[in-house]
Design a protein around this motif. Structure first.
Motif, mmCIF file in Angstrom:
data_model
loop_
_atom_site.group_PDB
_atom_site.id
_atom_site.type_symbol
_atom_site.label_atom_id
_atom_site.label_comp_id
_atom_site.label_asym_id
_atom_site.label_seq_id
_atom_site.Cartn_x
_atom_site.Cartn_y
_atom_site.Cartn_z
ATOM 1 N N ILE A 255 -8.260 -3.993 4.186
ATOM 2 C CA ILE A 255 -7.878 -4.147 2.775
ATOM 3 C C ILE A 255 -7.150 -5.473 2.562
ATOM 4 C CG2 ILE A 255 -6.539 -3.171 0.877
ATOM 5 C CD1 ILE A 255 -6.977 -0.405 2.231
ATOM 6 N N ARG A 256 -6.101 -5.689 3.380
ATOM 7 C CA ARG A 256 -5.362 -6.951 3.137
ATOM 8 C C ARG A 256 -6.234 -8.157 3.443
ATOM 9 N NH1 ARG A 256 -2.164 -9.011 8.247
ATOM 10 N NH2 ARG A 256 -2.534 -7.244 9.628
ATOM 11 N N THR A 257 -7.135 -8.032 4.423
ATOM 12 C CA THR A 257 -7.998 -9.177 4.716
ATOM 13 C C THR A 257 -9.011 -9.388 3.588
ATOM 14 O OG1 THR A 257 -9.274 -7.681 6.116
ATOM 15 C CG2 THR A 257 -7.765 -9.177 7.236
ATOM 16 N N ALA A 258 -9.468 -8.288 2.972
ATOM 17 C CA ALA A 258 -10.373 -8.439 1.814
ATOM 18 C C ALA A 258 -9.637 -9.140 0.673
ATOM 19 C CB ALA A 258 -10.894 -7.084 1.365
ATOM 20 N N LEU A 259 -8.364 -8.790 0.475
ATOM 21 C CA LEU A 259 -7.568 -9.457 -0.570
ATOM 22 C C LEU A 259 -7.348 -10.931 -0.201
ATOM 23 C CD1 LEU A 259 -4.855 -6.670 -1.145
ATOM 24 C CD2 LEU A 259 -6.800 -7.195 -2.639
ATOM 25 N N TYR A 260 -7.002 -11.150 1.056
ATOM 26 C CA TYR A 260 -6.669 -12.494 1.556
ATOM 27 C C TYR A 260 -7.871 -13.455 1.427
ATOM 28 C CZ TYR A 260 -5.570 -15.728 5.547
ATOM 29 O OH TYR A 260 -5.358 -16.790 6.373
ATOM 30 N N PHE A 261 -9.036 -13.015 1.950
ATOM 31 C CA PHE A 261 -10.204 -13.886 1.862
ATOM 32 C C PHE A 261 -10.734 -13.935 0.419
ATOM 33 C CE2 PHE A 261 -10.115 -13.086 6.459
ATOM 34 C CZ PHE A 261 -10.245 -14.385 6.930
ATOM 35 N N GLY A 262 -10.500 -12.865 -0.347
ATOM 36 C CA GLY A 262 -10.881 -12.878 -1.764
ATOM 37 C C GLY A 262 -10.085 -13.932 -2.523
ATOM 38 N N ILE A 263 -8.795 -14.020 -2.225
ATOM 39 C CA ILE A 263 -7.950 -15.032 -2.867
ATOM 40 C C ILE A 263 -8.416 -16.429 -2.451
ATOM 41 C CG2 ILE A 263 -5.612 -16.010 -2.860
ATOM 42 C CD1 ILE A 263 -4.586 -13.067 -2.623
ATOM 43 N N ALA A 264 -8.696 -16.587 -1.147
ATOM 44 C CA ALA A 264 -9.144 -17.903 -0.652
ATOM 45 C C ALA A 264 -10.441 -18.317 -1.353
ATOM 46 C CB ALA A 264 -9.350 -17.846 0.857
ATOM 47 N N CYS A 265 -11.364 -17.384 -1.461
ATOM 48 C CA CYS A 265 -12.652 -17.681 -2.114
ATOM 49 C C CYS A 265 -12.417 -17.991 -3.597
ATOM 50 C CB CYS A 265 -13.585 -16.477 -1.944
ATOM 51 S SG CYS A 265 -15.178 -16.692 -2.724
ATOM 52 N N GLY A 266 -11.599 -17.156 -4.244
ATOM 53 C CA GLY A 266 -11.327 -17.339 -5.666
ATOM 54 C C GLY A 266 -10.708 -18.703 -5.966
ATOM 55 N N SER B 283 2.456 -13.922 2.226
ATOM 56 C CA SER B 283 2.874 -15.136 1.514
ATOM 57 C C SER B 283 1.660 -15.865 0.919
ATOM 58 C CB SER B 283 3.628 -16.075 2.460
ATOM 59 O OG SER B 283 2.821 -16.333 3.591
ATOM 60 N N PHE B 284 0.481 -15.623 1.474
ATOM 61 C CA PHE B 284 -0.740 -16.288 0.998
ATOM 62 C C PHE B 284 -1.065 -15.909 -0.445
ATOM 63 C CE2 PHE B 284 -5.396 -16.931 0.817
ATOM 64 C CZ PHE B 284 -5.461 -18.227 1.283
ATOM 65 N N ALA B 285 -0.597 -14.715 -0.863
ATOM 66 C CA ALA B 285 -0.952 -14.220 -2.207
ATOM 67 C C ALA B 285 -0.305 -15.045 -3.314
ATOM 68 C CB ALA B 285 -0.542 -12.751 -2.342
ATOM 69 N N GLY B 286 0.753 -15.799 -2.986
ATOM 70 C CA GLY B 286 1.449 -16.579 -4.023
ATOM 71 C C GLY B 286 2.337 -15.683 -4.864
ATOM 72 N N GLU B 287 2.673 -16.169 -6.034
ATOM 73 C CA GLU B 287 3.569 -15.408 -6.923
ATOM 74 C C GLU B 287 2.827 -14.200 -7.490
ATOM 75 O OE1 GLU B 287 6.875 -15.974 -7.649
ATOM 76 O OE2 GLU B 287 6.549 -17.281 -5.920
ATOM 77 N N PRO B 288 3.535 -13.047 -7.646
ATOM 78 C CA PRO B 288 2.882 -11.905 -8.294
ATOM 79 C C PRO B 288 2.432 -12.273 -9.694
ATOM 80 C CG PRO B 288 5.023 -11.273 -7.424
ATOM 81 C CD PRO B 288 4.922 -12.753 -7.266
ATOM 82 N N ARG B 289 1.295 -11.739 -10.113
ATOM 83 C CA ARG B 289 0.768 -12.006 -11.452
ATOM 84 C C ARG B 289 1.062 -10.820 -12.344
ATOM 85 N NH1 ARG B 289 -3.976 -15.041 -10.350
ATOM 86 N NH2 ARG B 289 -3.327 -16.627 -8.887
ATOM 87 N N SER B 290 1.264 -11.099 -13.626
ATOM 88 C CA SER B 290 1.335 -9.972 -14.550
ATOM 89 C C SER B 290 -0.071 -9.744 -15.104
ATOM 90 C CB SER B 290 2.330 -10.256 -15.659
ATOM 91 O OG SER B 290 2.079 -11.516 -16.166
ATOM 92 N N ALA B 291 -0.239 -8.622 -15.804
ATOM 93 C CA ALA B 291 -1.552 -8.329 -16.379
ATOM 94 C C ALA B 291 -1.906 -9.406 -17.385
ATOM 95 C CB ALA B 291 -1.522 -6.965 -17.046
ATOM 96 N N VAL B 292 -3.173 -9.749 -17.466
ATOM 97 C CA VAL B 292 -3.619 -10.754 -18.428
ATOM 98 C C VAL B 292 -3.524 -10.167 -19.835
ATOM 99 C CG1 VAL B 292 -5.589 -12.143 -19.129
ATOM 100 C CG2 VAL B 292 -5.151 -11.765 -16.718
ATOM 101 N N VAL B 293 -3.040 -10.967 -20.796
ATOM 102 C CA VAL B 293 -2.832 -10.445 -22.144
ATOM 103 C C VAL B 293 -4.177 -10.162 -22.807
ATOM 104 C CG1 VAL B 293 -1.731 -10.898 -24.369
ATOM 105 C CG2 VAL B 293 -0.732 -11.802 -22.272
#
Ligand code: FAD
Length: 378
Positions: free
Chosen positions: A270-281, A357-367
């Protein structure tokens, strides 16, 4: 189990059209890619055969800091500061330097989706010709295509169990509470692999994973549940890749299980899917904002994934060695690992493979005003 909500019959209207980015798969990997594209102005369409969060794909255990870093604590269920490991010859307790948590799958998907401003459609992805993706509702095209469809790697070359490097995982979800995160390394449950019990609020996820795809885990999952005096009900299972694959191929970006981003030995994906998803994004964001061509994004993301190769191979080596350790030696070996310095060192390195730490700052929901959301569906 969640009830099936995916649109049927007349509601499945034909789909067509061009987008800037097509993200196929709306679980951890696909939703992480979409999150990184929020606010870019790109026309991003996410596809999945089910509604977002409808089909749980795992026991949903993750380092707590990943939930926090991604702003997903709203889905949190339970936190564990230690890991209890059972072998036939004794039990050891590893006091972890960081905590693990369980979460609720539909709630996590909803929170992650709320951080993106993409559109969503339910459709079964069948394949691709160039930049055209074929679905059961019609053909869609985009210059950027992401395969976050899980182990099957639908948009790449085929991968068939039991010959492919895939593990097998199955779990039951009885309504039962518990306090400990527990593992069983015991050949009566599985010759190569482990059993687990992850409490998550009012349910416990009890399962068995086999590194050998030929070993069927149904009977021993039931055996483990019964051993714990829990009902073997509400099944959930899948294949789990245990070898890294090319993260780009023929112009397609592969993320999460489709790229083998699940860690061998622990089957933590799960965390690796998030991690590589962020990298790809992040690479795709640079493309849609005109800061780099697609070819550069493919090269950079492919190199990023490849740079983790030796870590995944080291985990795979451990996956091969552990089942060969004679059961009598297993308990003293794990007991020796209880030493605080060793646990801190090994689990520290393990977390660093995909650090929060790779995730960066937490995001809030998009308005909502800025959104072109077709269906949140959770
Ligand atoms: C029993 C079990 C327990 C697990 N427990 C854990 C755990 O506790 N912690 C952990 O870190 N990892 C765990 N894993 C591994 C983890 O589930 C995976 O590594 C993770 O789900 C990978 O995420 P993903 O987004 O790449 O793929 P997936 O979560 O598999 O998502 C793929 C998505 O693609 C969709 N899809 C697939 N094919 C098509 C198609 N043809 N058309 C349209 N949509 C399609 C699916 O509906 C799904 O939404 C477990 C795995 C199993 C099997």
């Amino acid at each position: 189990m969640p009830t099936r909500r995916t649109t049927r019959g007349a509601d499945r209207t034909p789909l067509s059209g061009d987008h800037d980015v097509l993200i196929c798969g709306a679980s951890f990997a696909g939703l992480a890619v979409a999150r990184e594209l929020a606010g870019s102005g790109a026309r991003v369409l996410v596809l999945d055969r089910y509604e977002i969060g409808e089909r749980q794909t795992s026991a949903c255990g993750i380092p707590t800091e990943w939930l926090r870093a991604m702003g997903l604590m709203g889905s949190h269920r339970q936190t564990f500061g230690r890991l209890v490991v059972h072998t036939p010859f004794g039990t050891s307790v590893l006091e972890l330097p960081w905590t693990f948590s369980t979460f609720d799958y539909p709630e996590l998907c909803e929170l992650l989706w709320a951080q993106s401003d993409a559109s969503f459609e339910t459709a079964k992805v069948n394949g691709r010709s160039g930049d055209v993706v074929h679905t059961d509702r019609g053909d869609l095209s985009a210059p950027v295509v992401v395969d976050a469809l899980g182990w099957r790697r639908v948009l790449g070359s085929g991968y068939q169990p039991p010959d492919a490097p895939l593990s097998r995982g199955l779990e039951v979800h009885p309504w039962a509470v518990g306090d400990e995160m527990e593992l069983w390394i015991d050949r009566k449950y599985v010759p190569a692999g482990y059993g687990w019990s992850f409490p998550a609020g009012d349910e416990t996820r009890i399962g068995v994973g086999s590194f050998d795809p030929r070993f069927h885990v149904k009977d021993t999952t039931v055996m483990l549940a019964e051993h714990l005096d829990r009902e073997p009900v509400r099944y959930q299972g899948n294949w789990i890749p245990h070898r890294l694959r090319a993260a780009t191929d023929d112009g397609v970006f592969f993320v999460g299980d489709s790229a083998g981003h699940c860690l061998p030995l622990t089957a933590e994906g799960i965390r690796t899917a998030l991690y590589f998803g962020i990298a790809c994004g992040r690479e795709l964001r640079a493309v849609v904002e005109g800061r780099q061509p697609i070819a550069a994004a493919l090269a950079r993301y492919g190199d990023f994934s490849d740079s983790h190769h030796w870590k995944f191979e080291a985990m795979l080596l451990a996956q091969r060695v552990v089942p060969r350790v004679p059961p009598r030696l297993l308990h003293p070996s794990i007991r020796a690992m209880q030493a605080k310095r060793f646990v801190d060192w090994s689990f520290g390195h393990y977390l660093d493979i995909a650090p929060p730490s790779f995730a960066g700052e937490p995001r809030s929901a998009v308005v909502a005003d800025d959104l072109d959301v077709v269906a949140v569906g959770v």
